[in-house]
Design a protein around this motif. Structure first.
Motif, PDB file in Angstrom:
ATOM      1  N   TYR A  43       0.831  -1.163   0.033  1.00  0.00           N
ATOM      2  CA  TYR A  43       0.066  -0.024   0.078  1.00  0.00           C
ATOM      3  C   TYR A  43       0.770   1.340   0.107  1.00  0.00           C
ATOM      4  CZ  TYR A  43      -2.980   3.678   2.353  1.00  0.00           C
ATOM      5  OH  TYR A  43      -3.724   4.597   2.564  1.00  0.00           O
ATOM      6  N   LEU A  47       1.364   4.197  -2.919  1.00  0.00           N
ATOM      7  CA  LEU A  47       1.406   5.652  -2.846  1.00  0.00           C
ATOM      8  C   LEU A  47       2.437   6.187  -3.138  1.00  0.00           C
ATOM      9  CD1 LEU A  47      -0.418   5.989   0.745  1.00  0.00           C
ATOM     10  CD2 LEU A  47      -1.754   5.896  -1.578  1.00  0.00           C
ATOM     11  N   ALA A  50       2.681   7.231  -6.588  1.00  0.00           N
ATOM     12  CA  ALA A  50       1.294   8.305  -7.020  1.00  0.00           C
ATOM     13  C   ALA A  50       0.181   7.646  -7.449  1.00  0.00           C
ATOM     14  CB  ALA A  50       1.989   9.614  -7.665  1.00  0.00           C
ATOM     15  N   ILE A  51      -0.156   6.348  -7.157  1.00  0.00           N
ATOM     16  CA  ILE A  51      -1.279   5.351  -7.589  1.00  0.00           C
ATOM     17  C   ILE A  51      -2.299   5.626  -6.663  1.00  0.00           C
ATOM     18  CG2 ILE A  51      -2.061   3.166  -8.128  1.00  0.00           C
ATOM     19  CD1 ILE A  51       0.904   2.713  -9.028  1.00  0.00           C
ATOM     20  N   LYS A  52      -3.604   6.026  -6.881  1.00  0.00           N
ATOM     21  CA  LYS A  52      -4.625   6.139  -6.025  1.00  0.00           C
ATOM     22  C   LYS A  52      -5.083   4.744  -5.361  1.00  0.00           C
ATOM     23  CE  LYS A  52      -8.590   9.189  -5.622  1.00  0.00           C
ATOM     24  NZ  LYS A  52      -9.306  10.037  -6.082  1.00  0.00           N
ATOM     25  N   THR A  53      -4.779   4.748  -4.281  1.00  0.00           N
ATOM     26  CA  THR A  53      -4.761   3.275  -3.394  1.00  0.00           C
ATOM     27  C   THR A  53      -5.691   3.173  -2.302  1.00  0.00           C
ATOM     28  OG1 THR A  53      -2.463   2.922  -4.454  1.00  0.00           O
ATOM     29  CG2 THR A  53      -3.262   1.188  -2.598  1.00  0.00           C
ATOM     30  N   MET A  70      -7.245   5.094   2.614  1.00  0.00           N
ATOM     31  CA  MET A  70      -7.072   5.672   1.406  1.00  0.00           C
ATOM     32  C   MET A  70      -6.448   6.727   1.231  1.00  0.00           C
ATOM     33  SD  MET A  70     -11.490   5.491   0.376  1.00  0.00           S
ATOM     34  CE  MET A  70     -11.589   6.059   2.016  1.00  0.00           C
ATOM     35  N   ASN A  71      -5.308   6.546   0.317  1.00  0.00           N
ATOM     36  CA  ASN A  71      -4.433   7.480   0.129  1.00  0.00           C
ATOM     37  C   ASN A  71      -3.569   8.104   1.251  1.00  0.00           C
ATOM     38  OD1 ASN A  71      -5.120   7.366  -2.939  1.00  0.00           O
ATOM     39  ND2 ASN A  71      -6.776   8.725  -2.401  1.00  0.00           N
ATOM     40  N   ALA A 115     -14.519   6.709  -3.571  1.00  0.00           N
ATOM     41  CA  ALA A 115     -13.126   7.484  -3.492  1.00  0.00           C
ATOM     42  C   ALA A 115     -12.351   7.282  -4.730  1.00  0.00           C
ATOM     43  CB  ALA A 115     -12.344   7.093  -2.237  1.00  0.00           C
ATOM     44  N   VAL A 117     -10.814   4.655  -6.115  1.00  0.00           N
ATOM     45  CA  VAL A 117      -9.489   4.106  -5.784  1.00  0.00           C
ATOM     46  C   VAL A 117      -9.284   3.244  -7.022  1.00  0.00           C
ATOM     47  CG1 VAL A 117      -8.645   2.126  -4.560  1.00  0.00           C
ATOM     48  CG2 VAL A 117      -9.468   4.154  -3.159  1.00  0.00           C
ATOM     49  N   ARG A 118      -8.072   3.240  -7.465  1.00  0.00           N
ATOM     50  CA  ARG A 118      -7.620   2.642  -8.646  1.00  0.00           C
ATOM     51  C   ARG A 118      -7.164   1.269  -8.399  1.00  0.00           C
ATOM     52  NH1 ARG A 118      -2.540   3.880 -12.557  1.00  0.00           N
ATOM     53  NH2 ARG A 118      -3.044   2.389 -14.111  1.00  0.00           N
TER      54      ARG A 118
END
Length: 416
Positions: A43, A47, A50-53, A70-71, A115, A117-118
Motif C-alpha cells: 500500500y 502511494l 502516486a497511484i490512488k490506492t 485511502m491515499n 473515492a 480508488v484505482r
C-alpha cells in the motif's frame, strides 16, 4: 452476528449495492502472521508511485473505520458513516442477513468505489476460501504470508488443511507470491492448490539478511537483487519484506513501479502494534505487540529475549489480555520467564462484535500462580496506572496478547 463463513450473503449484498468491488483492481493477501505488514508495504509503495490506492485490513485498532485506508489516511468519519449506512439499508431491504464483518467489508468496497480508488490491497479476514473478502473473480495478485495454527475450529487442525483454506484465494492465471519460510508441507499444499485452479505463475519469496540493521537483500523476478530497509522490528520482517517486494515486482506489469518506489515505500511503512517500541512519560520504554497466537508469541519472545541480553535485563513486566478463544497458556509459556511480573487485565467490549470476549483474568492468574509467576490482577479501568507500576518494577514493559488490548492502551496513552 458471530462468525459465519461463506460467500453467498456477501455476493448477494454486493450485487444489490451495484458490485462496488468491480470498480477497482484488487491485491489479495492471506496468511496467519505477517499479512498486515505485507499489505502495508504494498500500500505505502503504491502511494509512493502516486497511484490512488486503498487498503482494507482487520481487525480494527481504534474503531471500525480505521480498517479502511485511502491515499495514506483512514476513511473520514463522514464517508464511513455514509457508506456504512447505505450498506446497512441494502442489507435490511433485501434481507441478506450479512454478518458484521461482511457489512464492514462491503463498506470498505463502497468507500473505495466512492473515492475512485484505482487499486486496493485487501487482507483476508479468516482463512481465504470462504472469507467475505474472497469475491474477486480476477484479482491482480494473490499473496500468502506465513501460515500457522489459528482458528482451527474453522480452518482445520493441520497446517496443510489451513493452507488449503488460505489458498482458496488463488484464481486462474493470477500470479501468486508465497512466503518461502513456510514449512515444506505447506508450500507443497499451496502449490497443489495453485495447480488445481491453474493459478500462476507461483513465486516463492525469500530474503537474505544484510550487515545493515533491519535491511534485507531480495532478488525478485525482474528487479534482480536489491536491498530494502524497514522501520518495523523483528527478524520475521525479512520474509514480509520479500513478499512485498515480489508482489510489487509482479505489479510492474500493471503499474509504473520502480525500485526506488519500493525502497522508499518499505522504509516509510508504519504498522502500529507490531513490535512497536514507545517511550511513555512516567512509564519508560514499552513494547507493544499483538502476539495473539503461538507463532507470533514465539517471535515476540525471541525479540524480547534479545532485549534482555542487550540491556542485561533479567526481568520484564508484562501486561496481557486475551480473547477467550485463544490458547493463552501456550502463549504465556513462550513469553514469561521466572522473575517476570505479569499484569493481567481485560480489553473493552469490541464495537459491533459482542461475541468477542476477553478471557477471565482470574483464569490466567490461576495458571501463572501455579507456575510461581508473580501475577497482578488489573481492573480494566486502571490500565494506565498499572502500566506505570509495571514500568517502575522493570526497565522493560511489554503489552501483548490481543490487538484489542493494544487499541485500548493506545487510546488511553494518546498514541497513534
Amino acid at each position: 452476528m458471530p462468525i459465519q463463513l461463506g460467500l453467498q450473503r456477501m455476493v448477494q449484498l454486493l450485487k444489490h449495492l451495484g458490485n462496488p468491488h468491480e470498480t477497482f483492481c484488487a491485491i489479495q493477501v492471506a496468511g496467519t502472521n505477517g499479512k498486515g505488514s505485507i499489505c502495508s508495504y504494498i500500500y505505502t509503495t503504491l502511494l509512493q508511485a502516486a497511484i490512488k490506492t486503498g487498503r482494507y485490513t482487520s481487525p480494527h485498532f481504534f474503531e471500525p473505520r480505521d480498517t479502511i485506508h485511502m491515499n495514506g489516511r483512514a476513511a473520514s468519519k463522514e464517508m464511513f458513516e455514509t457508506c456504512y449506512k447505505r450498506v446497512m439499508e441494502i442489507d435490511k431491504r433485501f434481507g441478506t442477513n450479512a454478518t458484521e464483518f461482511e457489512l464492514l467489508t462491503a463498506t470498505a468496497f463502497e468507500c473505495f468505489c466512492q473515492a475512485g480508488v484505482r487499486v486496493a490491497v485487501i487482507e483476508t479476514g479468516l482463512g481465504g476460501r470462504l472469507d467475505a473478502t474472497n469475491v474477486f473473480e480476477s484479482p491482480l495478485l494473490s499473496v500468502i504470508s506465513r501460515i500457522g495454527k489459528d482458528h482451527e475450529a474453522f480452518l482445520g487442525n493441520t497446517l496443510e488443511a489451513i493452507a488449503r483454506e488460505k489458498g482458496g484465494i488463488f484464481r486462474e492465471n493470477v500470479p501468486c507470491v508465497i512466503d518461502i519460510t513456510n514449512k515444506s508441507s505447506v508450500l507443497r499444499e499451496l502449490e497443489k492448490v495453485a495447480q488445481e485452479v491453474h493459478a500462476g505463475p507461483v513465486y516463492l519469496a525469500s530474503a537474505k539478511e544484510t550487515n545493515q540493521a533491519q535491511t534485507w537483500s531480495v532478488t525478485s523476478p525482474s528487479w534482480g537483487t536489491n536491498d530494502f530497509q524497514t522501520s518495523l522490528n523483528g527478524s520475521y520482517q525479512g520474509a514480509n519484506v520479500a513478499c512485498g517486494v515480489y508482489a510489487l515486482d509482479v505489479l510492474t506489469a500493471s503499474f509504473p513501479l520502480m525500485i526506488p518506489h519500493a525502497q522508499n515505500g518499505i522504509k516509510n511503512t508504519i504498522w502500529p502494534g507490531r513490535l512497536d517500541f514507545r517511550e511513555i512519560p512516567g512509564v519508560g520504554k514499552v513494547l507493544f505487540d499483538g502476539a495473539h497466537n503461538q507463532d507470533a508469541a514465539i517471535e515476540l519472545a525471541n525479540f524480547v529475549n534479545l532485549q534482555r541480553e542487550k540491556n542485561a535485563t533479567k526481568s520484564v513486566s508484562w501486561m496481557v489480555a486475551f480473547t477467550n478463544s485463544k490458547d493463552a497458556k501456550s502463549i504465556l509459556d513462550s513469553l514469561v520467564h521466572p522473575g517476570d511480573t505479569v499484569y493481567v487485565t481485560q480489553f473493552s467490549s469490541v464495537h459491533g462484535m459482542p461475541w468477542i470476549q476477553s478471557m477471565d483474568s482470574k483464569v490466567i492468574q490461576e495458571y501463572l500462580s501455579k507456575k510461581q509467576i508473580r501475577t497482578i490482577l488489573v481492573d480494566p479501568k486502571n490500565k494506565k496506572e498499572s502500566l506505570c507500576s509495571a514500568g517502575s518494577q522493570n526497565p522493560l514493559s511489554v503489552v501483548c496478547g490481543s490487538l484489542y488490548l493494544l487499541g485500548d492502551m493506545y487510546k488511553i496513552l494518546n498514541l497513534e
